[in-house]
Design a protein around this motif. Structure first.
Motif, PDB file in Angstrom:
ATOM      1  N   GLN A  68      -3.607   9.677  -3.066  1.00 33.38           N
ATOM      2  CA  GLN A  68      -2.728  10.796  -3.383  1.00 33.38           C
ATOM      3  C   GLN A  68      -3.127  11.954  -2.482  1.00 33.38           C
ATOM      4  O   GLN A  68      -4.265  12.431  -2.540  1.00 33.38           O
ATOM      5  CB  GLN A  68      -2.833  11.169  -4.861  1.00 33.38           C
ATOM      6  CG  GLN A  68      -2.310  10.061  -5.787  1.00 33.38           C
ATOM      7  CD  GLN A  68      -2.436  10.423  -7.249  1.00 33.38           C
ATOM      8  OE1 GLN A  68      -3.484  10.862  -7.709  1.00 33.38           O
ATOM      9  NE2 GLN A  68      -1.361  10.228  -8.003  1.00 33.38           N
ATOM     10  N   LYS A 104       0.876  -1.180   0.000  1.00 32.44           N
ATOM     11  CA  LYS A 104       0.000   0.000   0.000  1.00 32.44           C
ATOM     12  C   LYS A 104       0.917   1.236   0.000  1.00 32.44           C
ATOM     13  O   LYS A 104       1.506   1.573   1.031  1.00 32.44           O
ATOM     14  CB  LYS A 104      -0.908  -0.008   1.226  1.00 32.44           C
ATOM     15  CG  LYS A 104      -1.960  -1.095   1.202  1.00 32.44           C
ATOM     16  CD  LYS A 104      -2.946  -0.960   2.355  1.00 32.44           C
ATOM     17  CE  LYS A 104      -2.278  -1.226   3.695  1.00 32.44           C
ATOM     18  NZ  LYS A 104      -3.245  -1.148   4.819  1.00 32.44           N
ATOM     19  N   VAL A 105       1.029   1.846  -1.165  1.00 31.94           N
ATOM     20  CA  VAL A 105       1.913   3.007  -1.319  1.00 31.94           C
ATOM     21  C   VAL A 105       1.076   4.284  -1.423  1.00 31.94           C
ATOM     22  O   VAL A 105       0.067   4.325  -2.130  1.00 31.94           O
ATOM     23  CB  VAL A 105       2.791   2.870  -2.580  1.00 31.94           C
ATOM     24  CG1 VAL A 105       3.685   4.097  -2.743  1.00 31.94           C
ATOM     25  CG2 VAL A 105       3.638   1.601  -2.497  1.00 31.94           C
ATOM     26  N   VAL A 106       1.504   5.320  -0.719  1.00 29.50           N
ATOM     27  CA  VAL A 106       0.832   6.624  -0.760  1.00 29.50           C
ATOM     28  C   VAL A 106       1.807   7.655  -1.309  1.00 29.50           C
ATOM     29  O   VAL A 106       2.988   7.671  -0.940  1.00 29.50           O
ATOM     30  CB  VAL A 106       0.357   7.042   0.651  1.00 29.50           C
ATOM     31  CG1 VAL A 106      -0.235   8.436   0.615  1.00 29.50           C
ATOM     32  CG2 VAL A 106      -0.678   6.062   1.173  1.00 29.50           C
ATOM     33  N   LEU A 107       1.308   8.507  -2.197  1.00 26.75           N
ATOM     34  CA  LEU A 107       2.120   9.588  -2.760  1.00 26.75           C
ATOM     35  C   LEU A 107       1.393  10.914  -2.592  1.00 26.75           C
ATOM     36  O   LEU A 107       0.177  10.951  -2.374  1.00 26.75           O
ATOM     37  CB  LEU A 107       2.377   9.339  -4.257  1.00 26.75           C
ATOM     38  CG  LEU A 107       3.111   8.053  -4.645  1.00 26.75           C
ATOM     39  CD1 LEU A 107       3.161   7.932  -6.169  1.00 26.75           C
ATOM     40  CD2 LEU A 107       4.518   8.025  -4.057  1.00 26.75           C
ATOM     41  N   ALA A 124      -0.634   3.085   5.426  1.00 27.21           N
ATOM     42  CA  ALA A 124       0.123   2.826   4.207  1.00 27.21           C
ATOM     43  C   ALA A 124       1.414   2.115   4.581  1.00 27.21           C
ATOM     44  O   ALA A 124       1.938   2.302   5.687  1.00 27.21           O
ATOM     45  CB  ALA A 124       0.424   4.122   3.471  1.00 27.21           C
ATOM     46  N   VAL A 148       1.056  12.482   3.560  1.00 28.63           N
ATOM     47  CA  VAL A 148       1.668  11.219   3.149  1.00 28.63           C
ATOM     48  C   VAL A 148       2.375  10.589   4.347  1.00 28.63           C
ATOM     49  O   VAL A 148       2.205   9.401   4.649  1.00 28.63           O
ATOM     50  CB  VAL A 148       2.676  11.431   2.001  1.00 28.63           C
ATOM     51  CG1 VAL A 148       3.397  10.122   1.677  1.00 28.63           C
ATOM     52  CG2 VAL A 148       1.970  11.972   0.767  1.00 28.63           C
ATOM     53  N   GLY A 181       5.711   5.399   1.461  1.00 27.58           N
ATOM     54  CA  GLY A 181       5.372   6.636   0.765  1.00 27.58           C
ATOM     55  C   GLY A 181       6.634   7.433   0.514  1.00 27.58           C
ATOM     56  O   GLY A 181       7.653   7.233   1.192  1.00 27.58           O
ATOM     57  N   PRO A 238      -0.597   4.182  -6.464  1.00 30.89           N
ATOM     58  CA  PRO A 238      -0.833   4.543  -5.059  1.00 30.89           C
ATOM     59  C   PRO A 238      -2.268   4.282  -4.618  1.00 30.89           C
ATOM     60  O   PRO A 238      -3.209   4.408  -5.419  1.00 30.89           O
ATOM     61  CB  PRO A 238      -0.516   6.042  -5.036  1.00 30.89           C
ATOM     62  CG  PRO A 238      -0.795   6.501  -6.430  1.00 30.89           C
ATOM     63  CD  PRO A 238      -0.392   5.366  -7.310  1.00 30.89           C
TER      64      PRO A 238
END
Length: 270
Positions: free
Chosen positions: A184, A154-157, A200, A191, A203, A181
């Motif tokens: 965003q 789980k990637v957050v940008l 997340a 983030v 990030g 992501p």
């Protein structure tokens, strides 16, 4: 016709006494003149009139500017600085809408360019770099940028219109890495918060952001050759009602005192 010897002696004695009395006063006068010529010490309280300043600042400056503001107020009695922190795109919108403020500091030059008609000449006060923020202990073993492409993560940008989002896209595109992501965010601190709260797995944030929560977040360094350099320009706002005080604060941000505070927080030299 010559004066009597006694009168001459008295005049000479009087002149000597007068000179002796005036010498200390002359010395004081010379000191005052010298001080006046040198002007007030840099960063002194007399360098600018007291004022209540409102400074619009990028979210990534939140912690360090609170420290810097307190330091400035201490050496400038009567001056009070209120910071309004947000994503640089939000700061630009505030200026465009005429929100009252005295100065602005963004996390990229492009945002500052959008309000150049409303500001004085900007000066770069600091630089920054991205890192990969992960949960404490890096439980998912994220070691490099390409690991962010793992669809199990789980990637957050930051959003594309945010400076941190633009820098993130720049470094990912350069390495031909595709990341999807889960969200965003409107600014880089959001983030960081997602990773810090466990919402997340990873990030991209600024190095200085990760350094504020080292007990909850790990920072994975990105090699310089794969990284992007963030620049922070600062400028006064032309509609400021405290133009002189605002200019003094913006100039102070480049002073040795302010630079030490910024660099102690992990920011790089301008």
């Amino acid at each position: 016709m010559s004066l009597p010897r006694t009168s001459t002696r008295r005049r000479v004695a009087a002149a000597v006494v007068t000179a002796a009395l005036l010498a200390p006063l002359a010395a004081c006068g010379n000191d005052d003149t010298r001080k006046g010529a040198e002007g007030p010490a840099s960063g002194s309280a007399s360098a600018a009139p007291p004022a209540k300043l409102t400074v619009l600042a990028a979210a990534s400056l939140t912690n360090v500017f609170k420290t810097a503001g307190a330091a400035y107020e201490k050496t400038h009695p009567g001056t009070k600085i209120t910071f309004s922190f947000a994503g640089s795109q939000e700061l630009v919108a505030q200026v465009s809408q005429g929100s009252p403020a005295d100065a602005i500091v963004t996390a990229d030059t492009k945002s500052m360019d959008k309000v150049k008609a409303d500001t004085g000449t900007p000066a770069i006060i600091a630089r920054n770099r991205l890192v990969i923020a992960t949960g404490e202990g890096n439980p998912h073993k994220v070691d490099e940028l390409k690991d962010l492409a793992d669809t199990k993560l789980k990637v957050v940008l930051a959003a594309p219109e945010v400076p941190a989002g633009k820098y993130s896209k720049q470094v990912l595109d350069a390495q031909k890495i595709t990341v999807k992501p889960v969200s965003q965010e409107p600014n880089v601190r959001a983030v960081l918060s997602k990773v810090e709260l466990g919402e997340a797995d990873a990030g991209l944030v600024y190095r200085t952001d990760a350094a504020t929560v080292t007990d909850k977040v790990d920072a994975v360094e990105i090699p310089d050759a794969q990284n992007a350099i963030a620049q922070y320009p600062a400028a006064t706002l032309k509609d400021s009602e405290n133009a002189e005080a605002a200019a003094a604060f913006v100039a102070w941000l480049s002073s040795p005192e302010a630079q030490k505070i910024l660099q102690d927080a992990g920011f790089q030299k301008p």
